[in-house]
Write a protein that holds these residues in place. Structure first.
Motif, PDB file in Angstrom:
ATOM      1  N   GLY A   1      37.015  44.844  30.592  1.00  0.00           N
ATOM      2  CA  GLY A   1      36.678  43.844  31.017  1.00  0.00           C
ATOM      3  C   GLY A   1      37.361  42.650  30.534  1.00  0.00           C
ATOM      4  O   GLY A   1      38.033  41.267  31.368  1.00  0.00           O
TER       5      GLY A   1
ATOM      6  N   LEU B   1      34.575  44.394  41.415  1.00  0.00           N
ATOM      7  CA  LEU B   1      36.185  44.037  40.660  1.00  0.00           C
ATOM      8  C   LEU B   1      37.361  42.943  42.057  1.00  0.00           C
ATOM      9  O   LEU B   1      36.694  41.589  41.414  1.00  0.00           O
ATOM     10  CB  LEU B   1      37.304  44.612  40.453  1.00  0.00           C
TER      11      LEU B   1
ATOM     12  N   ALA C   1      39.665  39.478  32.336  1.00  0.00           N
ATOM     13  CA  ALA C   1      39.353  38.537  32.860  1.00  0.00           C
ATOM     14  C   ALA C   1      40.224  37.168  31.451  1.00  0.00           C
ATOM     15  O   ALA C   1      40.674  36.308  31.665  1.00  0.00           O
ATOM     16  CB  ALA C   1      37.707  38.161  31.679  1.00  0.00           C
TER      17      ALA C   1
ATOM     18  N   ALA D   1      33.466  48.282  33.459  1.00  0.00           N
ATOM     19  CA  ALA D   1      34.016  46.662  32.642  1.00  0.00           C
ATOM     20  C   ALA D   1      33.036  45.787  33.432  1.00  0.00           C
ATOM     21  O   ALA D   1      33.848  44.370  33.168  1.00  0.00           O
ATOM     22  CB  ALA D   1      35.639  47.150  33.479  1.00  0.00           C
ATOM     23  N   PHE D   2      31.641  46.152  34.273  1.00  0.00           N
ATOM     24  CA  PHE D   2      31.441  44.854  34.451  1.00  0.00           C
ATOM     25  C   PHE D   2      29.927  45.123  34.062  1.00  0.00           C
ATOM     26  O   PHE D   2      29.424  46.195  34.124  1.00  0.00           O
ATOM     27  CB  PHE D   2      31.287  44.666  35.907  1.00  0.00           C
TER      28      PHE D   2
ATOM     29  N   PRO E   1      32.974  40.535  33.635  1.00  0.00           N
ATOM     30  CA  PRO E   1      33.592  41.379  32.880  1.00  0.00           C
ATOM     31  C   PRO E   1      32.805  41.955  31.875  1.00  0.00           C
ATOM     32  O   PRO E   1      32.100  40.987  30.999  1.00  0.00           O
ATOM     33  CB  PRO E   1      34.822  40.774  32.500  1.00  0.00           C
TER      34      PRO E   1
ATOM     35  N   TRP F   1      34.293  40.525  41.671  1.00  0.00           N
ATOM     36  CA  TRP F   1      34.950  39.074  40.503  1.00  0.00           C
ATOM     37  C   TRP F   1      35.701  38.712  40.858  1.00  0.00           C
ATOM     38  O   TRP F   1      35.691  37.153  40.924  1.00  0.00           O
ATOM     39  CB  TRP F   1      34.509  39.899  39.885  1.00  0.00           C
TER      40      TRP F   1
ATOM     41  N   LEU G   1      43.512  47.077  36.041  1.00  0.00           N
ATOM     42  CA  LEU G   1      41.714  47.496  35.718  1.00  0.00           C
ATOM     43  C   LEU G   1      42.192  48.944  34.616  1.00  0.00           C
ATOM     44  O   LEU G   1      41.527  49.943  36.384  1.00  0.00           O
ATOM     45  CB  LEU G   1      40.805  46.679  35.829  1.00  0.00           C
TER      46      LEU G   1
END
Length: 196
Positions: free
Chosen positions: A164, A21, A168, A152-153, A159, A24, A146
């Motif tokens: 995810g 996270l 986003a 989630a990735f 994502p 990202w 999250l």
């Protein structure tokens, strides 16, 4: 004007999931045209708090501590990526933050929380709101939360899945809120300087 935003992350665990996270968010901020830098407490590796940066005479703080003090002081705003440990925040990130104070003051901060389960680190985010506010930061009102971070990735760090996709979709408003406060705080600091 391009903004400088630091993304703080603090897990020291071997199989840390929140780094996905944090990375990202760092990339997503940069994709919007701002400068983003990930500050990973594990990589910085400050000792357990004994002496704060301000406890040292000018030029005498350890090199890593001094370098991070300068980086924080030069930033326009911050994102804290907050994992939840037993209903509270990660000790690694709290330890890093406690080495500094004035470097953070009068700047906005946004909180992105996460957890392995369904509650998305909300208790950690709540704890951080109190701490960051006490340090002189303005905590933005738009959270990014999250749940179930483990799925989630995807392998590339993008994502994935329902959780995810949800993060986003929520990110633009999260970033817009932070950037509005960054611009407002930067203008006010330029106009009148610190409040006291």
């Amino acid at each position: 004007m391009r903004r400088s935003i630091l993304v703080f992350y603090g897990s020291y665990r071997r199989d840390r999931q929140g780094i996905k996270l944090a990375r990202w968010i760092t990339h997503a901020i940069a994709a919007r045209g701002d400068h983003a830098e990930l500050i990973d407490a594990k990589a910085v590796n400050l000792p357990m708090l004994d002496r704060r940066h301000s406890d040292y005479a000018a030029g005498e703080a350890p090199a890593a501590m001094e370098a991070l003090a300068n980086t924080i002081a030069a930033a326009d705003g911050f994102v804290f990526v907050a994992g939840e440990y037993n209903g509270g925040f990660q000790p690694g990130l709290k330890n890093l933050v406690d080495h500094y104070l004035t470097q953070f003051a009068w700047r906005p901060v946004a909180i992105a929380s996460y957890s392995a389960g369904p509650f998305a680190g909300i208790r950690a985010a709540t704890a951080w709101r109190t701490t960051l506010g006490a340090m002189g930061m303005v905590v933005t009102s738009t959270p990014l939360s999250l749940a179930r971070i483990g799925g989630a990735f995807d392998e590339a760090g993008a994502p994935a899945g329902e959780d995810g996709a949800r993060i986003a979709k929520a990110f633009p408003r999260f970033a817009d809120d932070l950037c509005w406060w960054i611009d407002a705080a930067r203008a006010q600091r330029a106009l009148v300087g610190p409040p006291f």
